[in-house]
Design an enzyme around this catalytic site. Structure first.
Site, mmCIF file in Angstrom:
data_model
loop_
_atom_site.group_PDB
_atom_site.id
_atom_site.type_symbol
_atom_site.label_atom_id
_atom_site.label_comp_id
_atom_site.label_asym_id
_atom_site.label_seq_id
_atom_site.Cartn_x
_atom_site.Cartn_y
_atom_site.Cartn_z
ATOM 1 N N SER A 227 0.832 -1.208 0.000
ATOM 2 C CA SER A 227 0.000 0.000 0.000
ATOM 3 C C SER A 227 0.863 1.253 0.000
ATOM 4 C CB SER A 227 -0.908 0.012 1.236
ATOM 5 O OG SER A 227 -1.863 -1.017 1.161
ATOM 6 N N SER B 196 -11.909 0.400 -4.291
ATOM 7 C CA SER B 196 -11.470 0.390 -2.894
ATOM 8 C C SER B 196 -12.667 0.195 -1.980
ATOM 9 C CB SER B 196 -10.754 1.699 -2.542
ATOM 10 O OG SER B 196 -9.624 1.893 -3.376
#
Length: 316
Positions: free
Chosen positions: A63, A172
């Site tokens: 990430s 997401s």
């Protein structure tokens, strides 16, 4: 509002859309989190829907790596096991996930894993120069909204796909989907619905999305039993409101880290920003273009500017 009901406007021109019968798509699935519950659930659901799917993800959570590529690294063997036992220590630095067919890992950044899927796996599975209909990046474990998308590996993957002329969506979900198979199943159902809606409304050239454009999609937080398929949808913009204001923080002990402040109040002008809409429970859809090129008005401004400052400028 359903995606298939939207008239997509790009550069002031409404793209005429036509319905085509849905068929099996060649989909490359990737993310920046690795071999996660969301990844497994989406792969299973899209395969169940009849699509041809390959997945290629980072070995470890990556990430915040954005568009990072480790140019100087030579990929050999793993020094530690991949996330969720996708591969053990000592295994090759890239390959098929343990016990899975058509799900692969790469000991590298998100874009490196996507490149492996596009450049190596897709030709092996679908033949030389395969037609790839869609890249799906996600679903991430945590929303990617506002300016944070600039460092997002999820959005970075979508941008890389767009640079190759492949339609792409970055998806997401909330952080509560991490290692949660029940919520991941809901994420997969919602993702499946979005793909079906994209299939039902394509442009006159048969594309799922306008050429050079992709979608940044964010799912709001929901709990098991909330029936994610019934969540409202909204067309949004990246905007200027940031739920998380990132900052470089120097600690008293001399160490430092990247932290953030949480914002809660938006102005009236920011009401359509995706950071505001997802907090109100909307599934947000933001149109994004490939790269950094300015629009037509900005290009005309630059031509005038360059002609004014230099007689030697070729401002064509």
């Amino acid at each position: 509002m359903q995606l298939k009901q939207l008239a997509v406007m790009v550069s002031g021109v409404i793209l005429t859309q036509v319905s085509l019968s849905a068929g099996a798509l060649n989909i490359v699935l990737s993310n920046d989190d690795g071999y996660t519950s969301n990844l497994k659930a989406i792969y299973a659901k899209l395969t169940e829907d009849g699509h041809n799917v390959i997945a290629s993800v980072p070995c470890q959570n990556q990430s915040g790596k954005g568009g990072s590529i480790n140019f100087s690294d030579t990929l050999t063997t793993l020094t530690e096991a991949c996330l969720n036992d996708a591969a053990p220590a000592g295994a090759p630095a890239f390959g098929e996930v343990n016990g899975e067919e058509n799900i692969y890992y790469v000991n590298g950044t998100p874009i490196m894993s996507l490149m492996y899927g596009l450049d190596v796996v897709a030709p092996q599975v679908w033949g030389a120069n395969p037609k790839i209909d869609l890249v799906i990046s996600g679903a991430n474990e945590g929303q990617n909204v506002g300016s944070i998308v600039n460092s997002s590996g999820t959005v970075g993957n979508a941008q890389f796909a767009l640079s190759r002329g492949i339609p792409a969506v970055a998806i997401s979900a909330d952080a509560n989907t991490t290692n949660n198979d029940e919520l991941a199943a809901e994420v997969a159902l919602l993702t499946s619905k979005i793909i079906k809606d994209l299939e039902s409304k394509v442009d006159s050239q048969g594309r799922l999305l306008p050429e050079g454009y992709g979608l940044n999609i964010n799912y709001p937080m929901f709990e098991a039993g909330d029936r994610a398929l019934e969540l409202p949808w909204k067309v949004t913009q990246f905007g200027t409101f940031n739920a998380y204001n990132l900052k470089f923080t120097v600690n008293q002990n001399g160490s430092a880290n990247i932290g953030f402040d949480i914002s809660s109040t938006a102005t009236e002008d920011q009401a359509n920003d995706e950071s505001v809409a997802y907090q109100k429970g909307f599934v947000t859809f933001t149109m994004m273009q490939h790269g950094f090129e300015g629009n037509a008005a900005a290009k005309e401004w630059l031509k005038v500017y360059m002609n004014d400052v230099s007689s030697k400028t070729d401002a064509q």
